[in-house]
Design an enzyme around this catalytic site. Structure first.
Site, PDB file in Angstrom:
ATOM      1  N   ALA A  79       0.831  -1.213   0.000  1.00 51.26           N
ATOM      2  CA  ALA A  79       0.000   0.000   0.000  1.00 51.26           C
ATOM      3  C   ALA A  79       0.859   1.254   0.000  1.00 51.26           C
ATOM      4  O   ALA A  79       0.605   2.203  -0.744  1.00 51.26           O
ATOM      5  CB  ALA A  79      -0.924  -0.007   1.222  1.00 51.26           C
TER       6      ALA A  79
ATOM      7  N   CYS B 247       3.464   6.023  11.404  1.00 46.90           N
ATOM      8  CA  CYS B 247       2.547   6.968  10.748  1.00 46.90           C
ATOM      9  C   CYS B 247       1.697   7.763  11.733  1.00 46.90           C
ATOM     10  O   CYS B 247       1.362   8.916  11.478  1.00 46.90           O
ATOM     11  CB  CYS B 247       1.669   6.245   9.742  1.00 46.90           C
ATOM     12  SG  CYS B 247       0.782   4.806  10.364  1.00 46.90           S
TER      13      CYS B 247
ATOM     14  N   GLY C 288      -3.499   1.997   7.588  1.00 44.97           N
ATOM     15  CA  GLY C 288      -2.391   1.856   8.520  1.00 44.97           C
ATOM     16  C   GLY C 288      -2.008   0.393   8.712  1.00 44.97           C
ATOM     17  O   GLY C 288      -0.885   0.087   9.100  1.00 44.97           O
TER      18      GLY C 288
ATOM     19  N   LYS D  60       4.747   3.578  20.681  1.00 47.02           N
ATOM     20  CA  LYS D  60       5.497   4.244  19.607  1.00 47.02           C
ATOM     21  C   LYS D  60       5.232   5.745  19.623  1.00 47.02           C
ATOM     22  O   LYS D  60       6.149   6.552  19.412  1.00 47.02           O
ATOM     23  CB  LYS D  60       5.090   3.673  18.238  1.00 47.02           C
ATOM     24  CG  LYS D  60       5.641   2.293  17.944  1.00 47.02           C
ATOM     25  CD  LYS D  60       5.088   1.783  16.601  1.00 47.02           C
ATOM     26  CE  LYS D  60       5.522   0.343  16.360  1.00 47.02           C
ATOM     27  NZ  LYS D  60       4.925  -0.209  15.120  1.00 47.02           N
TER      28      LYS D  60
ATOM     29  N   HIS E 179      -4.982   9.417   8.918  1.00 50.07           N
ATOM     30  CA  HIS E 179      -5.116   9.339  10.370  1.00 50.07           C
ATOM     31  C   HIS E 179      -5.504  10.712  10.914  1.00 50.07           C
ATOM     32  O   HIS E 179      -5.049  11.743  10.407  1.00 50.07           O
ATOM     33  CB  HIS E 179      -3.779   8.954  11.021  1.00 50.07           C
ATOM     34  CG  HIS E 179      -3.359   7.533  10.797  1.00 50.07           C
ATOM     35  ND1 HIS E 179      -4.159   6.577  10.206  1.00 50.07           N
ATOM     36  CD2 HIS E 179      -2.201   6.880  11.127  1.00 50.07           C
ATOM     37  CE1 HIS E 179      -3.525   5.415  10.175  1.00 50.07           C
ATOM     38  NE2 HIS E 179      -2.330   5.577  10.711  1.00 50.07           N
TER      39      HIS E 179
END
Lengths: 368, 368
Positions: free
Chosen positions: A26, A142, A173, A243, A272
């Site tokens: 993707a 991301c 994601g 993260k 997002h």
């Protein structure tokens, strides 16, 4: 194999060679589009993927390129290698590429927190790209990346101390399987005006038609939100939430930044969104924050709720900048502003930031 | 008009008379179901709506009842009147019902912050129902209500001082027009596997088929999230976000509670979710919080992410309790826990809490 004209071939001589590892995923698909818009950076572009995808023909810069299998030899003569593959594949192959002389820009989680691997957002900490003793530079997660441009701009002026973040994360994601699953589920529920009103009926409808084993998500995503992304860590935290904490600290250079994140998947294809409660050392007003965000080159402020103007993922998807809206002074927290941030997780959240890092390296290699 | 048996009729004698104003709306429909499960509380139940809906036949307690028009006379002989209508209708008619002798339980925003109107969650502040000099008791906003049972239980033990909240609010929070719009939009986008990947394509698809004028939402909701609910207030805040602050303070009895909320609509039919960052006066551990939540009668803990167990709206919809999961000790905030809360916004968030308040009044009127 290549349809480049003689003039194009000549122009590319002397430019660095790029390898794109994970070209069929993707993020890889978006990367080929981004590379096609930047004709003057790279010489040869090699597309690389697993043995399963080798031989596939993909278009980049208007030319058809045959995907090569991931081997050590594929990196011979490569100056910069972008990796967008699972953590374990990066862990194995990024050092191989680096040993063959390529500078690796890696979008997995394999190296991000290593002390000798920089974690770079070009608008925030560009100088870190040169600090790469292992020849590896990491691209952030991301979700973290979605807010870094905006927070970097505010941190420079007021000194960030605390972040409380809730995410609204898109299906992509989780890669192409996430996108496919969301579309499959929407095809099941999209015509049924009775679903979503009784406990478990969405789950039953989706699992009856699609099964549950194949989903990358731990619950149905259509007509639902799923408060989970990544894998389980100590204390009930998800890897995605940690993260956000660890990577924000490293990118912004604030080792004691206080961070709490809750990561939630929503039925959005790509982009997002984050609700951010950001606290600073110094008093910050909404007017000052607005000006700083307007001055940040990669941030677009969309903040006029009286006219229905705020960022939404369906409007932001496909665009390069970070979009910020709903800017408010927290009423009970004097040094805190609230903002709602949207960013395309496949572009700035992944492929675009990777391309930007790679271009910093290309400029360095070209002596520019 | 009534199919009640003689025995039923006899049993109902001496019980208080209830009027349900707004019986034909999304909350009203759920209310009729809830009243049907509680056969032994009320004598006569009168269903009331606007002139447009008067004459409609609805079923409650297994009997067909003709909806009556909202007039002053309809409240004659009524002991308790539940209102679920727009603010301006409540503002006009609740005092009329009270003047005719009914105790009003109102689910609009018209009276919630009035000092002489209690704002009640029966698990949190039940004694407040008797403090009603105007004969009006307010039912809280559904977003606030979603977290009150859980936070009330924790506040009793540790003293709540700060809340940072991000919401994931269902379409039915905007009533039946919200539900209809979401289904309409899903029917448009549900079969198209190209949408959601380019800026504005969802908006164009939805507006081409459905127009935008008729939507109760300021942006498409399918394949999107919309960071707006309610109307614009000072400082860029939405009315919904200020309700979370003001109503939490009043219900919990903490006038100086620090609150920041960001309210976001998601493509879920029914059940609001909230990511809550809750800070307390005293040190609270996750084990202590877990025990307090398990002891709270109206809270169900669903918190085993190793086995994929956390609450999601699609699983929670239609149930009475508040579901709590993702309980974590905030790593950088010593007196703070994080939780993810789901509650059916039409049940505990509206009809159920209203019914519970009305039952407290019924018990009082019956001398029980």
């Amino acid at each position: 194999m290549s349809s480049a004209s003689d003039a194009t071939t000549q122009a590319r001589q002397g430019r660095p060679t790029l390898a794109v590892v994970g070209a069929t995923g993707a993020v890889g698909t978006v990367m080929l589009g981004i590379l096609s818009q930047r004709q003057d950076v790279w010489g040869e572009i090699r597309l690389v993927a697993s043995a399963r995808s080798a031989g596939t023909r993909l278009r980049v810069r208007g030319e058809e390129v045959v995907v090569r299998e991931l081997t050590a030899e594929v990196f011979d003569g490569v100056d910069v290698a972008m990796f967008d593959v699972p953590d374990e594949v990066s862990a194995q192959w990024a050092p191989v590429a680096a040993a063959r002389g390529a500078v690796v820009v890696d979008n997995s989680g394999a190296f991000r927190m290593d002390a000798d691997v920089p974690l770079v957002v070009p608008e925030v900490n560009p100088a870190q790209v040169r600090n790469r003793p292992r020849g590896i530079i990491s691209n952030p997660n991301c979700t973290t990346l979605t807010m870094m441009d905006a927070l970097g701009a505010l941190h420079r002026g007021w000194g960030l101390t605390e972040l409380v973040v809730a995410s609204y994360q898109a299906a992509s994601g989780a890669g192409q399987p996430g996108v496919d699953r969301l579309y499959d589920e929407l095809a099941v529920v999209g015509g049924d005006r009775t679903l979503g009103q009784r406990s478990g009926d969405v789950r039953r409808a989706v699992e009856d038609k699609l099964g549950s084993a194949s989903s990358p998500f731990p619950a149905p995503l259509a007509l639902n939100v799923v408060p989970w992304a990544g894998s389980l860590r100590d204390g009930g935290w998800s890897s995605e939430e940690l993260k956000v904490r660890d990577e924000s600290r490293k990118i912004l250079g604030i080792p004691d930044l206080k961070v709490s994140a809750t990561c939630v998947r929503v039925p959005v294809v790509t982009t997002h969104s984050l609700a951010v409660h950001a606290t600073f050392q110094r008093r910050i007003t909404v007017d000052q924050a607005r000006q700083a965000l307007m001055d940040a080159p990669s941030v677009v402020l969309v903040d006029d709720p009286a006219n229905g103007d705020f960022p939404t993922p369906a409007d932001v998807v496909g665009a390069d900048p970070t979009f910020v809206g709903r800017l408010r002074q927290a009423l009970d927290f004097p040094n805190t502003v609230e903002l709602f941030v949207c960013g395309d997780n496949l572009r700035k959240g992944a492929a675009l930031n990777t391309a930007q890092i790679a271009e910093l390296v290309a400029a360095e290699l070209s002596g520019r």
